[in-house]
Design an enzyme around this catalytic site. Structure first.
Site, mmCIF file in Angstrom:
data_model
loop_
_atom_site.group_PDB
_atom_site.id
_atom_site.type_symbol
_atom_site.label_atom_id
_atom_site.label_comp_id
_atom_site.label_asym_id
_atom_site.label_seq_id
_atom_site.Cartn_x
_atom_site.Cartn_y
_atom_site.Cartn_z
ATOM 1 N N LYS A 83 39.232 80.429 25.495
ATOM 2 C CA LYS A 83 39.878 81.739 25.347
ATOM 3 C C LYS A 83 40.739 81.993 26.578
ATOM 4 C CE LYS A 83 38.053 86.040 23.378
ATOM 5 N NZ LYS A 83 36.881 86.916 23.388
HETATM 6 O O1 G3P Z 1 35.959 90.039 21.298
HETATM 7 C C1 G3P Z 1 36.465 91.047 22.110
HETATM 8 C C2 G3P Z 1 35.499 92.176 22.071
HETATM 9 O O2 G3P Z 1 34.315 91.741 22.626
HETATM 10 C C3 G3P Z 1 35.916 93.415 22.764
HETATM 11 O O3 G3P Z 1 35.127 94.419 22.218
HETATM 12 O O4 G3P Z 1 34.031 96.595 22.126
HETATM 13 O O5 G3P Z 1 34.449 95.487 24.351
HETATM 14 O O6 G3P Z 1 36.348 96.444 23.034
HETATM 15 P P1 G3P Z 1 34.983 95.818 22.979
#
Ligand code: G3P
Length: 220
Positions: A83
């Site tokens: 990534k």
């Molecule tokens: O895969 C990306 C994700 O983990 C981000 O999620 O909830 O931290 O915005 P969040």
């Protein structure tokens, strides 16, 4: 539609895999930090538990550093997907890693034109972050529609739209309706998607009625 688990709790991932729900896994530096474990150990364990791609994120910000870390991560297992962030150096690293046939997930995407650049750089997956746009008062879901529309116009684009930062079942319903290739979800959201109060109530009633018959299905 493919479902990835957004997380690094191996026990939770295995439980979801037992239902056949797991096509891959995504992690990021914040998720790995929460485990309190070494990234190499966590990613190796997840890769063994899951057949599909497992995203492991670089933390260098310069192209040479990202390529070096990416190659190191890719050696952990054949299903590691490196990534990289959607920056100029990230796209250079994406292009270089793809030349070596390493899977690449370009992350932190917030516009359809960023997604187009990632596709041009050969990304295997593009990760638009829905919830984080919602957090600042913008319609995250519009971004998924825009990216799918742009990609659909060009059949030569093979980059898969991996809807990320999905926080609740409605997000999942909407990305499924739009037609994103992959949704990556925290384990909690998988459980919310399975559960329905009418299923639980219905099952309780069936079992109560069954008990009153005194029968058991297998008699000997
Ligand atoms: O895969 C990306 C994700 O983990 C981000 O999620 O909830 O931290 O915005 P969040």
């Amino acid at each position: 539609m493919k479902f990835f688990v957004d997380g690094a709790n191996v026990k939770e991932i295995k439980e979801l895999a037992e239902m056949g729900l797991v096509d891959g896994v995504t992690t990021n530096p914040s998720i790995i930090a929460k485990t309190g474990r070494k990234i190499k150990d966590v990613i190796a364990e997840i890769c063994e538990a899951v057949d599909g791609p497992v995203s492991a994120e670089v933390t260098a910000t310069d192209v040479e550093g990202m390529v070096r870390e990416g190659k190191y991560l890719a050696k952990i297992a054949s299903n590691v997907c490196v990534k990289v962030p959607l920056t100029e150096d990230g796209l250079k690293a994406c292009y270089r890693l793809r030349q070596e046939n390493i899977l690449v997930n370009v992350t932190l995407c917030f516009s359809s034109m960023q997604a187009l650049m990632a596709a041009k750089a050969g990304a295997t997956f593009i990760s638009p972050f829905i919830g984080r746009l919602d957090d600042i008062g913008q319609e995250g879901m519009t971004l998924i529609s825009e990216i799918c529309q742009v990609y659909d116009n060009y059949p030569e684009i093979t980059t898969q739209v991996l809807a990320a930062s999905l926080r609740h079942p409605l997000h999942v319903k909407q990305v499924a309706e739009i037609g994103a290739d992959v949704a990556t979800l925290p384990a909690k959201v998988f459980k919310q998607l399975v559960k329905h109060p009418l299923t639980d109530n219905g099952l309780d009633a069936f079992l109560k009625d069954w008990q009153s018959t005194g029968q058991s299905i297998i008699e000997d």
